[in-house]
Motif scaffolding. Structure first.
Motif, PDB file in Angstrom:
ATOM      1  N   GLN A 155     156.394  38.405 114.926  1.00 14.05           N
ATOM      2  CA  GLN A 155     155.019  38.462 114.677  1.00 14.05           C
ATOM      3  C   GLN A 155     154.428  38.979 116.536  1.00 14.05           C
ATOM      4  O   GLN A 155     154.904  38.311 116.502  1.00 14.05           O
ATOM      5  CB  GLN A 155     154.140  37.235 113.717  1.00 14.05           C
ATOM      6  N   THR A 203     153.026  41.776 112.451  1.00  9.61           N
ATOM      7  CA  THR A 203     154.410  40.775 112.006  1.00  9.61           C
ATOM      8  C   THR A 203     154.771  42.297 111.510  1.00  9.61           C
ATOM      9  O   THR A 203     154.698  43.554 110.694  1.00  9.61           O
ATOM     10  CB  THR A 203     153.582  40.574 110.096  1.00  9.61           C
ATOM     11  N   ARG A 256     160.457  37.053 109.918  1.00  8.95           N
ATOM     12  CA  ARG A 256     159.103  37.382 110.045  1.00  8.95           C
ATOM     13  C   ARG A 256     159.011  37.773 111.529  1.00  8.95           C
ATOM     14  O   ARG A 256     159.161  36.665 112.362  1.00  8.95           O
ATOM     15  CB  ARG A 256     157.641  37.160 109.708  1.00  8.95           C
TER      16      ARG A 256
END
Length: 167
Positions: A61, A71, A59
């Motif tokens: 972000q 995200t 992920r």
């Protein structure tokens, strides 16, 4: 003459207030930046075709502020089939919004995107949507999410454990 004095006083107060507000904003400005996290997921699958799910993800972000982030998430999730149903592996590609709602540790997250089937001749792509809640500190991220998969005849409730860091 009195009107000029009042006008001058109002101008001085306005300038003083604006300069003070700018100083406060400069001192509390949040250092925006990117974070990267790698997670492991395990979940219970709803429906009649699959038993459970295991996966991993990455992920990216971008922190908009101390309380909000954008995200991008991808990875691999494997759904283990029941009885004679073949397993299904898919690659999710999701974008989302994360907001810290209780202090600076507990958050809500909403993501949406696509899931691309990559195993056992499943030639489907599905719309994914996944609301979740979680806890995060500087390095650890623990979350619980629901992931709806329109075309895979299954949804999941997954727990995620991740390690994250600033880029």
């Amino acid at each position: 003459m009195k009107l000029k004095k009042h006008f001058l006083m109002a101008a001085i107060l306005l300038i003083t207030g604006v300069s003070h507000a700018q100083q406060v904003n400069e001192n509390t400005n949040y250092d925006q930046g990117f974070r990267l996290g790698f997670g492991l997921n395990a979940g219970a699958v709803t429906g009649d075709y699959f038993n459970f799910a295991l996966g991993g993800d990455a992920r990216l972000q971008y922190d908009l502020s101390q309380k909000t982030s954008l995200t991008l998430t991808t990875g691999y999730t494997h759904l283990f089939g029941k009885d004679e149903v073949k397993d299904l592996g898919y690659i999710p590609a999701k974008a989302g919004f994360k907001a810290f709602v209780w202090g600076d540790r507990f958050y809500v997250l909403g993501e949406a995107g696509a899931g691309f089937a990559v195993t056992n001749n499943y030639n489907e792509t599905t719309f994914l949507w996944s609301p979740g809640i979680g806890y995060a500190n500087s390095f650890i991220d623990l979350s619980l999410r629901y992931e709806g998969m329109n075309n895979f005849n299954a949804d999941q409730i997954a727990f995620r454990v991740a390690y994250g860091f600033k880029l």
